[in-house]
Design a protein around this motif. Structure first.
Motif, PDB file in Angstrom:
ATOM      1  N   LYS A 143     -17.237 -41.181   9.765  1.00 48.02           N
ATOM      2  CA  LYS A 143     -18.407 -41.220  10.637  1.00 48.02           C
ATOM      3  C   LYS A 143     -18.461 -42.517  11.428  1.00 48.02           C
ATOM      4  N   ARG A 144     -18.084 -43.627  10.803  1.00 46.22           N
ATOM      5  CA  ARG A 144     -18.178 -44.934  11.475  1.00 46.22           C
ATOM      6  C   ARG A 144     -17.018 -45.179  12.430  1.00 46.22           C
ATOM      7  N   TYR A 145     -15.789 -44.882  11.983  1.00 43.56           N
ATOM      8  CA  TYR A 145     -14.616 -45.222  12.790  1.00 43.56           C
ATOM      9  C   TYR A 145     -13.819 -44.018  13.264  1.00 43.56           C
ATOM     10  N   GLY A 146     -14.017 -42.903  12.619  1.00 42.07           N
ATOM     11  CA  GLY A 146     -13.210 -41.732  12.950  1.00 42.07           C
ATOM     12  C   GLY A 146     -11.976 -41.570  12.094  1.00 42.07           C
ATOM     13  N   GLY A 147     -11.804 -42.449  11.104  1.00 45.53           N
ATOM     14  CA  GLY A 147     -10.641 -42.343  10.244  1.00 45.53           C
ATOM     15  C   GLY A 147     -10.443 -43.574   9.381  1.00 45.53           C
ATOM     16  N   PHE A 148      -9.219 -43.731   8.869  1.00 49.86           N
ATOM     17  CA  PHE A 148      -8.878 -44.797   7.936  1.00 49.86           C
ATOM     18  C   PHE A 148      -7.939 -45.808   8.585  1.00 49.86           C
ATOM     19  N   THR A 149      -7.891 -46.990   7.985  1.00 52.98           N
ATOM     20  CA  THR A 149      -6.888 -48.010   8.306  1.00 52.98           C
ATOM     21  C   THR A 149      -6.238 -48.441   6.995  1.00 52.98           C
ATOM     22  N   GLY A 150      -5.220 -49.283   7.100  1.00 53.82           N
ATOM     23  CA  GLY A 150      -4.600 -49.812   5.890  1.00 53.82           C
ATOM     24  C   GLY A 150      -5.587 -50.566   5.025  1.00 53.82           C
ATOM     25  N   ASP A 151      -6.484 -51.314   5.653  1.00 59.47           N
ATOM     26  CA  ASP A 151      -7.505 -52.049   4.897  1.00 59.47           C
ATOM     27  C   ASP A 151      -8.428 -51.101   4.150  1.00 59.47           C
ATOM     28  N   ILE A 152      -8.777 -49.989   4.776  1.00 62.96           N
ATOM     29  CA  ILE A 152      -9.677 -49.036   4.119  1.00 62.96           C
ATOM     30  C   ILE A 152      -8.964 -48.347   2.966  1.00 62.96           C
ATOM     31  N   TYR A 153      -7.651 -48.165   3.061  1.00 57.40           N
ATOM     32  CA  TYR A 153      -6.904 -47.650   1.913  1.00 57.40           C
ATOM     33  C   TYR A 153      -7.053 -48.614   0.728  1.00 57.40           C
ATOM     34  N   GLY A 154      -6.894 -49.910   0.996  1.00 60.30           N
ATOM     35  CA  GLY A 154      -7.074 -50.900  -0.064  1.00 60.30           C
ATOM     36  C   GLY A 154      -8.484 -50.881  -0.612  1.00 60.30           C
ATOM     37  N   PHE A 155      -9.470 -50.775   0.278  1.00 59.87           N
ATOM     38  CA  PHE A 155     -10.870 -50.661  -0.124  1.00 59.87           C
ATOM     39  C   PHE A 155     -11.057 -49.460  -1.041  1.00 59.87           C
ATOM     40  N   THR A 156     -10.443 -48.346  -0.693  1.00 64.32           N
ATOM     41  CA  THR A 156     -10.561 -47.120  -1.481  1.00 64.32           C
ATOM     42  C   THR A 156     -10.006 -47.307  -2.884  1.00 64.32           C
ATOM     43  N   ILE A 157      -8.855 -47.943  -2.980  1.00 66.87           N
ATOM     44  CA  ILE A 157      -8.244 -48.185  -4.288  1.00 66.87           C
ATOM     45  C   ILE A 157      -9.143 -49.066  -5.148  1.00 66.87           C
ATOM     46  N   GLU A 158      -9.627 -50.168  -4.587  1.00 73.76           N
ATOM     47  CA  GLU A 158     -10.450 -51.102  -5.347  1.00 73.76           C
ATOM     48  C   GLU A 158     -11.753 -50.460  -5.815  1.00 73.76           C
TER      49      GLU A 158
END
Length: 241
Positions: free
Chosen positions: A211-226
């Protein structure tokens, strides 16, 4: 077969600080295999930590031993995912038009640093009072499985980076193998509800960032894991499963 082993080496090299598999050649043909092995690398890390816990348990008090396991987790992952977590948080405190630029900045902002430290304290506290260390391999596997699911199913909005290659090369058969092996391990542990909890975390994260960006980035992948790791640890710690 060679690409499979190269992919495994790349996955270990990317997600850990283990010195035996240092390979950073993201050449065509191995990136999908690398992503396929992410959950396995998480399981491997959890198994190492569990082994250290079992070895030291007779000699170290439980609270201090939990802190040691936390420190080892940070060292073995090189705080890679925490960096993504902090960058993602920094992006939340600026207009979304500038968020991706801020997240790419190599310097951690004030809010990213404060939130990152707070997050580390929460994780350290969780592991200090955690008792089910035999489930650490499963927790770390499921958190990285969430990243694989995000890579395969959701848009990647950065214009470059490993995420682009990973999404392009992660095939349906590779994804099915990852799902099958992960689900089999969940069944062996008899923790199906823990898998459901992990998927709920991914759903919430996905809903917010798409909703905010339209998708994921590498940083958001890390955020997801943590975030998945912390939630699953506390679900188990609080006896919710």
């Amino acid at each position: 077969m060679r690409n499979i082993f190269k992919g495994l080496a790349l996955a270990i090299s990317m997600l850990t600080t283990l010195p035996f598999f240092k390979i950073h050649d993201f050449y065509k043909g191995i990136n999908g295999y690398a992503v396929m092995f992410y959950p396995f690398v998480g399981f491997l890390l959890g198994a190492v930590l569990w082994g250290v816990h079992e070895f030291l348990n007779p000699f170290v008090t439980s609270t201090h031993l939990g802190i040691i396991i936390f420190a080892l987790l940070v060292l073995l992952t090189g705080a890679l995912h925490l960096d993504g977590f902090s960058d993602t948080v920094d992006g939340l405190y600026v207009p979304k038009e500038r968020a991706l630029e801020v997240m790419k900045d190599s310097h951690v902002g004030g809010m990213g640093m404060i939130t990152g430290v707070t997050f580390l304290i929460l994780k350290a506290s969780s592991l200090a009072y955690f008792e089910l260390f035999y489930l650490l391999p499963l927790v770390l596997m499921l958190s990285r499985l969430n990243a694989v699911l995000a890579i395969y199913f959701y848009p990647y909005i950065s214009q470059s980076g490993m995420g682009t290659l990973a999404k392009e090369e992660l095939t349906k058969p590779q994804m099915l193998i990852t799902l099958f092996c992960s689900f089999l391990i969940v069944l062996i542990y008899n923790k199906l509800l823990l898998l459901v909890s992990a998927l709920l975390v991914l759903f919430v994260i996905k809903s917010f960032f798409i909703k905010r960006y339209g998708g994921f980035t590498g940083d958001i992948y890390g955020f997801t894991i943590e975030v998945t790791e912390l939630v699953l640890l506390n679900v188990l710690l609080l006896g919710l499963l």
